[in-house]
Design a protein around this motif. Structure first.
Motif, PDB file in Angstrom:
ATOM      1  N   PRO A   8       0.812  -1.241   0.000  1.00  0.00           N
ATOM      2  CA  PRO A   8       0.000   0.000   0.000  1.00  0.00           C
ATOM      3  C   PRO A   8       0.831   1.270   0.000  1.00  0.00           C
ATOM      4  N   ALA A   9       1.979   1.278   0.671  1.00  0.00           N
ATOM      5  CA  ALA A   9       2.811   2.484   0.699  1.00  0.00           C
ATOM      6  C   ALA A   9       3.559   2.691  -0.613  1.00  0.00           C
ATOM      7  N   ILE A  10       3.862   1.611  -1.320  1.00  0.00           N
ATOM      8  CA  ILE A  10       4.628   1.711  -2.557  1.00  0.00           C
ATOM      9  C   ILE A  10       3.728   1.867  -3.779  1.00  0.00           C
ATOM     10  N   ARG A  11       2.465   1.562  -3.642  1.00  0.00           N
ATOM     11  CA  ARG A  11       1.567   1.550  -4.811  1.00  0.00           C
ATOM     12  C   ARG A  11       1.572   2.855  -5.598  1.00  0.00           C
ATOM     13  N   PRO A  12       1.581   4.060  -4.961  1.00  0.00           N
ATOM     14  CA  PRO A  12       1.598   5.286  -5.784  1.00  0.00           C
ATOM     15  C   PRO A  12       2.832   5.427  -6.665  1.00  0.00           C
ATOM     16  N   MET A  13       3.915   4.721  -6.348  1.00  0.00           N
ATOM     17  CA  MET A  13       5.143   4.846  -7.128  1.00  0.00           C
ATOM     18  C   MET A  13       5.216   3.840  -8.267  1.00  0.00           C
ATOM     19  N   LEU A  14       4.278   2.904  -8.324  1.00  0.00           N
ATOM     20  CA  LEU A  14       4.322   1.867  -9.345  1.00  0.00           C
ATOM     21  C   LEU A  14       3.681   2.351 -10.636  1.00  0.00           C
ATOM     22  N   PRO A  15       4.151   1.874 -11.765  1.00  0.00           N
ATOM     23  CA  PRO A  15       3.541   2.252 -13.050  1.00  0.00           C
ATOM     24  C   PRO A  15       2.205   1.552 -13.239  1.00  0.00           C
ATOM     25  N   PRO A  16       1.397   2.015 -14.185  1.00  0.00           N
ATOM     26  CA  PRO A  16       0.129   1.322 -14.443  1.00  0.00           C
ATOM     27  C   PRO A  16       0.365  -0.051 -15.055  1.00  0.00           C
ATOM     28  N   MET A  17      -0.676  -0.846 -15.027  1.00  0.00           N
ATOM     29  CA  MET A  17      -0.564  -2.201 -15.549  1.00  0.00           C
ATOM     30  C   MET A  17      -0.269  -2.167 -17.049  1.00  0.00           C
ATOM     31  N   PRO A  18       0.749  -2.897 -17.518  1.00  0.00           N
ATOM     32  CA  PRO A  18       1.077  -2.888 -18.957  1.00  0.00           C
ATOM     33  C   PRO A  18      -0.060  -3.459 -19.788  1.00  0.00           C
ATOM     34  N   GLY A  19      -0.072  -3.045 -21.052  1.00  0.00           N
ATOM     35  CA  GLY A  19      -1.143  -3.477 -21.931  1.00  0.00           C
ATOM     36  C   GLY A  19      -0.880  -4.797 -22.619  1.00  0.00           C
ATOM     37  N   ASN A  20       0.370  -5.282 -22.626  1.00  0.00           N
ATOM     38  CA  ASN A  20       0.668  -6.543 -23.294  1.00  0.00           C
ATOM     39  C   ASN A  20       1.661  -7.340 -22.449  1.00  0.00           C
ATOM     40  N   PRO A  21       1.748  -8.652 -22.674  1.00  0.00           N
ATOM     41  CA  PRO A  21       2.639  -9.500 -21.857  1.00  0.00           C
ATOM     42  C   PRO A  21       4.119  -9.149 -21.987  1.00  0.00           C
ATOM     43  N   PHE A  22       4.545  -8.668 -23.157  1.00  0.00           N
ATOM     44  CA  PHE A  22       5.964  -8.345 -23.330  1.00  0.00           C
ATOM     45  C   PHE A  22       6.377  -7.208 -22.394  1.00  0.00           C
ATOM     46  N   GLN A  23       5.585  -6.165 -22.313  1.00  0.00           N
ATOM     47  CA  GLN A  23       5.898  -5.068 -21.404  1.00  0.00           C
ATOM     48  C   GLN A  23       5.888  -5.536 -19.953  1.00  0.00           C
ATOM     49  N   LEU A  24       4.977  -6.446 -19.627  1.00  0.00           N
ATOM     50  CA  LEU A  24       4.941  -6.986 -18.268  1.00  0.00           C
ATOM     51  C   LEU A  24       6.215  -7.771 -17.963  1.00  0.00           C
ATOM     52  N   MET A  25       6.683  -8.563 -18.921  1.00  0.00           N
ATOM     53  CA  MET A  25       7.919  -9.321 -18.705  1.00  0.00           C
ATOM     54  C   MET A  25       9.126  -8.401 -18.531  1.00  0.00           C
ATOM     55  N   VAL A  26       9.177  -7.323 -19.310  1.00  0.00           N
ATOM     56  CA  VAL A  26      10.276  -6.362 -19.174  1.00  0.00           C
ATOM     57  C   VAL A  26      10.237  -5.699 -17.803  1.00  0.00           C
ATOM     58  N   LEU A  27       9.042  -5.348 -17.333  1.00  0.00           N
ATOM     59  CA  LEU A  27       8.894  -4.721 -16.033  1.00  0.00           C
ATOM     60  C   LEU A  27       9.307  -5.673 -14.907  1.00  0.00           C
ATOM     61  N   VAL A  28       8.883  -6.932 -15.005  1.00  0.00           N
ATOM     62  CA  VAL A  28       9.241  -7.928 -13.991  1.00  0.00           C
ATOM     63  C   VAL A  28      10.743  -8.195 -14.000  1.00  0.00           C
ATOM     64  N   ALA A  29      11.344  -8.275 -15.185  1.00  0.00           N
ATOM     65  CA  ALA A  29      12.789  -8.500 -15.274  1.00  0.00           C
ATOM     66  C   ALA A  29      13.563  -7.347 -14.645  1.00  0.00           C
ATOM     67  N   GLY A  30      13.087  -6.121 -14.832  1.00  0.00           N
ATOM     68  CA  GLY A  30      13.738  -4.972 -14.208  1.00  0.00           C
ATOM     69  C   GLY A  30      13.663  -5.013 -12.694  1.00  0.00           C
ATOM     70  N   GLU A  31      12.510  -5.392 -12.162  1.00  0.00           N
ATOM     71  CA  GLU A  31      12.372  -5.489 -10.708  1.00  0.00           C
ATOM     72  C   GLU A  31      13.249  -6.599 -10.132  1.00  0.00           C
ATOM     73  N   MET A  32      13.337  -7.703 -10.825  1.00  0.00           N
ATOM     74  CA  MET A  32      14.191  -8.786 -10.347  1.00  0.00           C
ATOM     75  C   MET A  32      15.670  -8.388 -10.403  1.00  0.00           C
ATOM     76  N   THR A  33      16.047  -7.615 -11.405  1.00  0.00           N
ATOM     77  CA  THR A  33      17.433  -7.146 -11.502  1.00  0.00           C
ATOM     78  C   THR A  33      17.788  -6.250 -10.328  1.00  0.00           C
ATOM     79  N   VAL A  34      16.887  -5.352  -9.970  1.00  0.00           N
ATOM     80  CA  VAL A  34      17.127  -4.477  -8.823  1.00  0.00           C
ATOM     81  C   VAL A  34      17.212  -5.300  -7.532  1.00  0.00           C
ATOM     82  N   GLY A  35      16.344  -6.294  -7.395  1.00  0.00           N
ATOM     83  CA  GLY A  35      16.390  -7.153  -6.204  1.00  0.00           C
ATOM     84  C   GLY A  35      17.695  -7.920  -6.098  1.00  0.00           C
ATOM     85  N   ILE A  36      18.173  -8.463  -7.222  1.00  0.00           N
ATOM     86  CA  ILE A  36      19.458  -9.164  -7.207  1.00  0.00           C
ATOM     87  C   ILE A  36      20.590  -8.211  -6.848  1.00  0.00           C
ATOM     88  N   PHE A  37      20.525  -6.993  -7.343  1.00  0.00           N
ATOM     89  CA  PHE A  37      21.559  -6.001  -7.034  1.00  0.00           C
ATOM     90  C   PHE A  37      21.603  -5.691  -5.546  1.00  0.00           C
TER      91      PHE A  37
END
Length: 256
Positions: free
Chosen positions: A55-84
């Motif tokens: 709930p505290a982070i929700r205002p900082m998140l982007p809107p839901m992507p319109g296609n699966p490819f954009q969703l995969m790119v977004l998820v890959a970016g979040e996982m990269t930051v987590g690994i870092f």
């Protein structure tokens, strides 16, 4: 019904996106991400933290992507930051293994190996002991809260959906590798000095009495001296490492 499905889909998207970064970071960083912690416990803990902070982070998140490819790119970016983020803490824990390896070499314990559960591989006796003490001190001093705060506050530095600064991440990792190695050498500096002086003394003794096998006779003395120094300096070494561990992570903390 369509409005309810849309709201439910957006909420699941928020939880999933937060879980990608939090869960990946917790699976890499020490304490909760160590090999001896069951995988189910890691997932449940990451899911609980993600649900609480979403709930505290929700205002900082982007809107839901319109296609699966954009969703995969977004998820890959979040996982990269987590690994870092998890890698930063893991590299700082590596300083203990560096110091333990140097201590074992200077104390004549290089051939004594034991399984280190924190690294899921075999390591030196002093390094394994210092690794366990490092994990214990993180929990005793509540620095595990600092690890969680670093992951949550990373949303102020790495905005979801924005371009990932790969070059900056690589520079930070390179600097931390150098810093962790330097930290391990600084912790083991008394053993390096004592080992050099001890080897010099044995060399001079061997020159004065070539018929005496000084290196075989004084091996037990070297081990005894190393263990005695290890007992004297262990507390100071761990406090020194703990202060550097805390100061490094505080640099990544920014208020949301």
């Amino acid at each position: 019904m369509n409005v309810l499905q849309q709201l439910l889909g957006e909420q699941i998207f928020v939880w999933m996106l937060v879980f990608m970064r939090v869960g990946t970071a917790f699976s890499v960083m020490p304490t909760i991400g160590d090999a001896f912690v069951p995988t189910r416990m890691r997932l449940l803990f990451a899911l609980a933290v993600s649900t609480l902070v979403a709930p505290a982070i929700r205002p900082m998140l982007p809107p839901m992507p319109g296609n699966p490819f954009q969703l995969m790119v977004l998820v890959a970016g979040e996982m990269t930051v987590g690994i870092f983020l998890g890698t930063i803490a893991r590299l700082l824990m590596g300083a203990l293994e560096v110091a333990g390896t140097i201590i074992s070499l200077q104390s004549g314990l290089a051939n004594a190996q034991i399984f280190n559960p924190a690294l899921a591989t075999s390591g030196s006796l002093p390094g394994s002991l210092m690794g366990w003490l490092g994990l214990l001190l993180i929990f005793v001093t509540d620095l595990h809260h600092l690890l969680i705060m670093a992951v949550v506050d990373s949303y102020a530095t790495f905005t979801p959906g924005a371009a990932i600064p790969i070059d900056d991440m690589a520079n930070v990792v390179g600097q931390l590798v150098s810093k962790s190695f330097m930290l391990g050498v600084q912790m083991a500096a008394p053993f390096l000095i004592t080992g050099m002086l001890f080897a010099l003394a044995l060399g001079l003794l061997n020159k004065l009495a070539p018929q005496v096998q000084v290196f075989q006779l004084f091996t037990s003395v070297q081990v005894l001296l190393g263990l005695f120094m290890f007992a004297l300096t262990l507390g100071a070494m761990m406090l020194f490492w703990l202060s550097r561990f805390e100061s490094t992570f505080i640099e990544f903390l920014k208020p949301l």
